[in-house]
Motif scaffolding. Sequence first.
Motif, PDB file in Angstrom:
ATOM      1  N   SER A  45     111.042 -42.517 -78.888  1.00 43.86           N
ATOM      2  CA  SER A  45     111.546 -42.462 -78.772  1.00 43.86           C
ATOM      3  C   SER A  45     113.042 -44.235 -79.468  1.00 43.86           C
ATOM      4  O   SER A  45     113.916 -44.630 -79.684  1.00 43.86           O
ATOM      5  N   ASP A  88     111.307 -40.394 -86.171  1.00 50.10           N
ATOM      6  CA  ASP A  88     111.111 -39.222 -84.848  1.00 50.10           C
ATOM      7  C   ASP A  88     111.446 -38.399 -84.576  1.00 50.10           C
ATOM      8  O   ASP A  88     112.094 -37.603 -84.647  1.00 50.10           O
ATOM      9  N   GLU A  89     110.005 -37.887 -84.360  1.00 48.14           N
ATOM     10  CA  GLU A  89     109.606 -35.816 -84.237  1.00 48.14           C
ATOM     11  C   GLU A  89     110.064 -35.416 -85.423  1.00 48.14           C
ATOM     12  O   GLU A  89     110.896 -34.167 -84.914  1.00 48.14           O
TER      13      GLU A  89
HETATM   14 MG    MG Z   1     112.052 -38.429 -77.749  1.00 49.31          MG
END
Ligand code: MG
Lengths: 262, 263
Positions: free
Chosen positions: A54, A164-165
């Motif tokens: 991240s 991000d995911e």
């Molecule tokens: Mg993360």
Amino acid sequence: MKNDKPRETKLLIENLSKSYLVQSEEVRALQAINLSIADGEFVAIVGSSGCGKSTLLKIIAGLENGYTGTLLLGKERIAGPGLDRGMVFQEHRLLPWLTVENNISFGLKDRHSKASAKTVSEHLDLVGLSGFAQAYPYQLSGGMAQRVSIARALVNQPQLLLLDEPFGSLDALTKIQMQQEVLRIQEVEKTTMILVTHDIDEAIFLGDRVVVMSSRPGTIRKIIPVELARPRDRSSYEFAQIRRAVYQEFFVEAENPFAYQI
Amino acid sequence: MTRKTIRYTEKVKHVIQYFGLLTVLLVVWQVLSMLGFIQPIIMPPPTQVAVVFWELLKSGVMIRHIGISVLRVLEGFGIAVILGLLLGMAIGLSKTLARMTDLIIQVIKPIPPIAWIPLAILWFGIGEQSKVFIIFLGAFFPVIVNTIDGIRQTDQKLVEVARMLEVSRSRFIFQVVIPGAFPAIMTGLRVGLMVAWMCVVAAELIAASSGVGYLIMDARQLSQSDVVLVGMITIGIIGKLMDSLIYRIEKRAIKWKTAFTGV
Ligand SMILES: [Mg+2]
Ligand SMILES: Nc1ncnc2c1ncn2[C@@H]1O[C@H](COP(=O)(O)OP(=O)(O)O)[C@@H](O)[C@H]1O
């Protein structure tokens, strides 16, 4: 892979390091990251939780300062957020008080023009939510909300989409559906994409390359190219081979599920 | 039982739960009065209070007092809302302004409005203005403090979204900060209106010749405890109605937020 003509570099990361101060102690989140991403490429980054994925995306997005190293987007240094980059977070982060339509137009400079209305409806189409323009986020399922969030990130035609995911909190079936959706969107929009995930299959299914990160400090351990034609078959032998290669990066000595197969 | 009758009995049960305790208390009060355990001078029975209430209503006296009091509250509350919202937003958005005003707000906030009465009379005389000022003081702090709090609680995650999309400052304020602060602001308005209404008695201590507060003080001098009770109950009922009204408005305005209603 259509590697016939050499593609221009879209993003160049050179010697990027970042530390946080946690209780007056320096914690290295990223160390000496070097990565070059080509125009139109889909790069998937895998790594365990806390390895700095991240942080890396946020630095590319321009949301983090206080790092060392250089980041070039095209030929320009990244010095803050900009419309040339779009971001989809793990949580959908829609504004709860705005309708789907207004959430998508939230990032448009001239929201009330005819052109904007057209852009919004095109992007609703793109993510398959044409019927939900007037719905509020609380009326959407997790997958639908994430689609809106993708539409919002794409509405300014960014050169680079950071994910991000994005499917981390979705159920397995919705997740696979969304992965296919993202591939379709990339086919249409030709946007360069960087996807962060902890799901190895997802990374191999989507990425032109899989970047494996290791933690403490966060470094790039290996970059594994995925030279399989799309759509990829998760149960194919080639897919399994790449999966094995990625697994081996994570579980070198501790446990190797393939070691005794021969 | 059919589903419809089940729903009906549920409803009856809820109504009984809602009014039951109050009814029991009233009955006990009435019975104790009738048995002579409670002196009517100290505490007149509910029936007597009801009769006096009805008479004051019928003669139009009550309506006039209520009208005057409500008007004063609306004036004081209105000014408090305008100033409280504007200043609260400014302070919420500016760190410098927050630092400059914090101490003043913290020190003035605990002073009860009633303590301001001498100064209010010196500054504004004994007319309407001083009464409105007292009510304003009561409402102002809940409004401003909740507005500041609401703005401070802006979701950092949404701030990042706005930064990514290079949203203009004004759109950021009007589409991210203020809607996010809206529930807290509504709480401030509710509490503010409540306190304003509670201050009406204090405000009408100042040489008033009308208003529910005046009605109570006047009856006290004549030892009419039944009228005092009528005045008190009137304040209670109107306060509840005002609160329900704001609550309705709040519910309608923030339909995007699903609230926890208790188990
Ligand atoms: Mg993360
Ligand atoms: N704002 C922050 N302050 C201090 N430490 C942080 C902050 N953000 C992340 N970190 C630390 O940096 C490391 C990497 O975090 P992160 O990039 O969120 O990992 P990932 O996304 O791969 O799970 C972690 O050890 C985390 O504790």
